[in-house]
Design a protein around this motif. Sequence first.
Motif, PDB file in Angstrom:
ATOM      1  N   ARG A  23       0.903  -1.077   0.149  1.00  0.00           N
ATOM      2  CA  ARG A  23       0.215  -0.142   0.058  1.00  0.00           C
ATOM      3  C   ARG A  23       0.838   1.279   0.118  1.00  0.00           C
ATOM      4  O   ARG A  23       0.425   2.403  -0.154  1.00  0.00           O
ATOM      5  N   VAL A  24       2.122   1.102   0.056  1.00  0.00           N
ATOM      6  CA  VAL A  24       3.122   2.116   0.203  1.00  0.00           C
ATOM      7  C   VAL A  24       3.308   2.638  -1.311  1.00  0.00           C
ATOM      8  O   VAL A  24       3.126   1.644  -2.365  1.00  0.00           O
ATOM      9  N   ASN A  25       3.589   3.938  -1.601  1.00  0.00           N
ATOM     10  CA  ASN A  25       3.374   4.375  -3.050  1.00  0.00           C
ATOM     11  C   ASN A  25       4.814   3.961  -3.754  1.00  0.00           C
ATOM     12  O   ASN A  25       4.615   4.145  -5.037  1.00  0.00           O
ATOM     13  N   GLY A  26       5.771   3.631  -3.098  1.00  0.00           N
ATOM     14  CA  GLY A  26       6.837   3.469  -4.220  1.00  0.00           C
ATOM     15  C   GLY A  26       7.912   2.228  -3.113  1.00  0.00           C
ATOM     16  O   GLY A  26       7.517   1.929  -2.343  1.00  0.00           O
ATOM     17  N   GLY A  27       8.907   2.015  -3.984  1.00  0.00           N
ATOM     18  CA  GLY A  27       9.768   0.945  -3.661  1.00  0.00           C
ATOM     19  C   GLY A  27       9.404  -0.307  -4.029  1.00  0.00           C
ATOM     20  O   GLY A  27       8.680  -0.665  -4.928  1.00  0.00           O
ATOM     21  N   VAL A  28      10.485  -1.250  -3.695  1.00  0.00           N
ATOM     22  CA  VAL A  28      10.214  -2.590  -4.341  1.00  0.00           C
ATOM     23  C   VAL A  28       9.910  -3.715  -3.340  1.00  0.00           C
ATOM     24  O   VAL A  28      10.421  -3.517  -1.975  1.00  0.00           O
TER      25      VAL A  28
END
Length: 322
Positions: free
Chosen positions: A269-274
Amino acid sequence: MKKIVVLATGGTIAGSSTSSLSGKYESGKIDINDILDSFDEIKDIAKVCGIDICNIGSQNMNENIWLELVRKCNELLSSNEVDAIVITHGTDTLEESAYFLNLTIKSHKPVVMSAAMRSHNSLSSDGAMNLYNAISVAAADESAGMGVLVVINDEIHLAREVSKMDTIALNAFSSPNCGKCGIVHYGKVKFYTKSLRQHTLQSKFNPDILPRVDILYDYAGAKIETLYKSNAIKGIVCAALGNGNLSPQMLKFLKSARDNEVVVVISSRVNGGVINGSELDFAELGFIASDSLNPQKSRVLLMLSLSSKEDIEKIRDNFDIY
């Protein structure tokens, strides 16, 4: 001059309001050819004609329209009479449609999607400039082979990377992991990067139907034990916590779903990252990490993978390839 077809699906860019100072409007009220006829500047860029596929707000977009849209795109792009396609779309689900088309269109010719945050007759509407720039990008030789592109607010984004990040701002779209791939300023196009992931002609997907895949949103104290008893569900994408962490009830439910041969993909649910799931062993659990795809794009790729009747290991590979 290049020959470009604009396929319209409605959205705010074709929206109409009773007042130029009102944020309340009806999506998809204006015919695409009426929009194209409203400014002469595009006649200096390309020979352009418009086709209305549908006239909806993008909250009403669905898989059947996706399939109709990709069939029309592939039909047009196979013709020597068409050099590129521009697609107008509402902003709310644009990123999902763009990624679906990125994986199913079978052509190296440019395909550019655009939208607007303000309706057609709003004061200082952004639609005309966005469409002008989108047609300019579609006409640019450098756009060939780039996959589906999204042009809005003077920026060019890759379909895989772009997301709507603000509810009302003109700069609502960005690509949180990779950034924009180019800029277009009053029709002047410059590219700076391209995708290393497979798309369009490199993609193997050619769906006739799309199986049901649902998205579950995890949260503190999640209680979902009574949900989803339908045998129609073939896949679940979880918008998980942080780096793929799962609340106890969500973990229990997803284990149960996997035991019932439902394919489970863990996004965030976080907008960025892997997603690499450093606190959970996804392989042991039988889950698939989404890499950097957000939940809605993970759903698109999972639907396409399931439509190809691939086993879980091939589906897992797809999230590294696409």
